[in-house]
Design an enzyme around this catalytic site. Structure first.
Site, short mmCIF file in Angstrom:
data_model
loop_
_atom_site.label_atom_id
_atom_site.label_comp_id
_atom_site.label_asym_id
_atom_site.label_seq_id
_atom_site.Cartn_x
_atom_site.Cartn_y
_atom_site.Cartn_z
N ASP A 7 -59.39 -55.15 79.27
CA ASP A 7 -60.27 -55.13 78.11
C ASP A 7 -60.41 -56.55 77.58
O ASP A 7 -59.53 -57.40 77.80
CB ASP A 7 -59.74 -54.21 77.02
CG ASP A 7 -60.77 -53.99 75.91
OD1 ASP A 7 -61.83 -53.42 76.19
OD2 ASP A 7 -60.50 -54.43 74.77
N GLU A 9 -62.15 -59.07 74.13
CA GLU A 9 -62.82 -59.22 72.84
C GLU A 9 -63.66 -60.50 72.90
O GLU A 9 -63.30 -61.45 73.62
CB GLU A 9 -61.82 -59.28 71.68
CG GLU A 9 -60.97 -58.04 71.52
CD GLU A 9 -61.74 -56.77 71.26
OE1 GLU A 9 -62.87 -56.86 70.71
OE2 GLU A 9 -61.25 -55.68 71.59
N GLU A 52 -69.88 -60.33 62.01
CA GLU A 52 -69.92 -59.01 62.64
C GLU A 52 -68.79 -58.84 63.66
O GLU A 52 -68.15 -57.78 63.74
CB GLU A 52 -71.27 -58.78 63.32
CG GLU A 52 -72.45 -58.77 62.38
CD GLU A 52 -72.98 -60.18 62.08
OE1 GLU A 52 -72.35 -61.17 62.55
OE2 GLU A 52 -74.01 -60.28 61.38
N HIS A 150 -60.07 -53.44 66.91
CA HIS A 150 -60.06 -53.62 68.35
C HIS A 150 -59.11 -54.75 68.72
O HIS A 150 -59.04 -55.77 68.04
CB HIS A 150 -61.46 -53.96 68.86
CG HIS A 150 -62.41 -52.81 68.80
ND1 HIS A 150 -63.27 -52.50 69.83
CD2 HIS A 150 -62.64 -51.89 67.83
CE1 HIS A 150 -64.00 -51.43 69.49
NE2 HIS A 150 -63.63 -51.06 68.28
N ASP A 155 -56.10 -52.01 73.45
CA ASP A 155 -57.13 -51.14 74.03
C ASP A 155 -56.90 -50.91 75.52
O ASP A 155 -57.17 -49.82 76.03
CB ASP A 155 -58.52 -51.73 73.78
CG ASP A 155 -58.94 -51.61 72.32
OD1 ASP A 155 -58.16 -51.06 71.53
OD2 ASP A 155 -60.04 -52.08 71.98
#
Length: 240
Positions: A7, A9, A52, A150, A155
């Site tokens: 995973d 980010e 965001e 997250h 994750d």
């Protein structure tokens, strides 16, 4: 079989518009079970962090400013994943960012043939419903209460558990465990072997056994295996 659950980010949604990786998390699984081996790194994206994106993962520009650049961790990352299949939720997103970073440092892209997309697997198995990671954790009773934001490694760890359930591996392991027990058979007493707790039922019917006995009777006393039968115990004089 070795697989890597992965995973990431990022600073946004599109690497072609300047968004960058900020975190990679990987978990190794072997024969569909986590081994405890993992790879985790934060990456300096060399750019600002949009509000965001910060709201999603909580990684600030100040925090990431002291972290290594991608080219400084690329070799360690590529060594960890090796040639193993990559298990990723919504794989096109993560691999798009990873390959964009690899392209910046003139390294070969990771081919899409290596990808196992758990989002596609979930959509086939659970059509018509939401298949986000949180939804799958809830569906398979996996505790994700500590997932307030997250995080790539967290994750990946959750996805590894989801993947085992998604492909039915956990159920197979439970059935095997309930059907067998470990016993020690070596001289040292430390070599496990599996043995059924309840023996399988005979597959030969009573009629087949009787037919076999009737056939043996036709062979008479000169059948070769009679030479290997133990001699009858002699009867002592005076005993009947």
């Amino acid at each position: 079989m070795r697989e890597i659950v992965l995973d990431t980010e990022t600073t946004g949604l599109d690497p072609l518009r300047g968004d960058r990786l900020v975190e990679i998390g990987c978990v190794e699984i072997l024969n569909r079970m986590p081994t405890g081996q993992s790879f985790h790194v934060y990456i300096n994206p060399e750019r600002d962090m949009p509000a965001e994106a910060f709201a999603v993962h909580g990684l600030s520009s100040e925090f990431l400013a002291t972290k290594p650049l991608f080219h400084e961790v690329a070799d360690e990352f590529l060594e960890f994943i090796g040639e193993a299949p990559l298990v990723i939720h919504n794989a096109s997103f993560d691999i798009g960012f990873i390959n964009a970073e690899l392209d910046r440092i003139k390294r070969a892209a990771i081919p899409r043939e290596r990808l196992v997309d758990t989002l596609l697997l979930a959509r086939r198995k659970h059509p018509g419903v939401s298949n986000r990671l949180d939804d799958l954790c809830s569906r398979y009773a996996i505790d994700n209460s500590h997932r307030t934001k997250h995080g790539a490694l967290l994750d990946a760890e959750l996805l590894a558990e989801v993947y085992v359930d998604l492909v039915g591996a956990r159920q197979s392991q439970l059935l095997l465990a309930s059907d067998s027990q470990d016993i020690r058979v070596s001289a040292a007493g430390d070599a496990p072997r599996r043995q059924r707790s309840v023996p399988l039922a005979p597959r030969i019917s009573a009629a087949e056994r009787e037919a076999h006995r009737a056939f043996i009777a036709t062979l008479g006393d000169k059948a070769i295996w009679n030479e290997y039968l133990p001699a009858p115990t002699p009867v002592a004089v005076g005993q009947a």
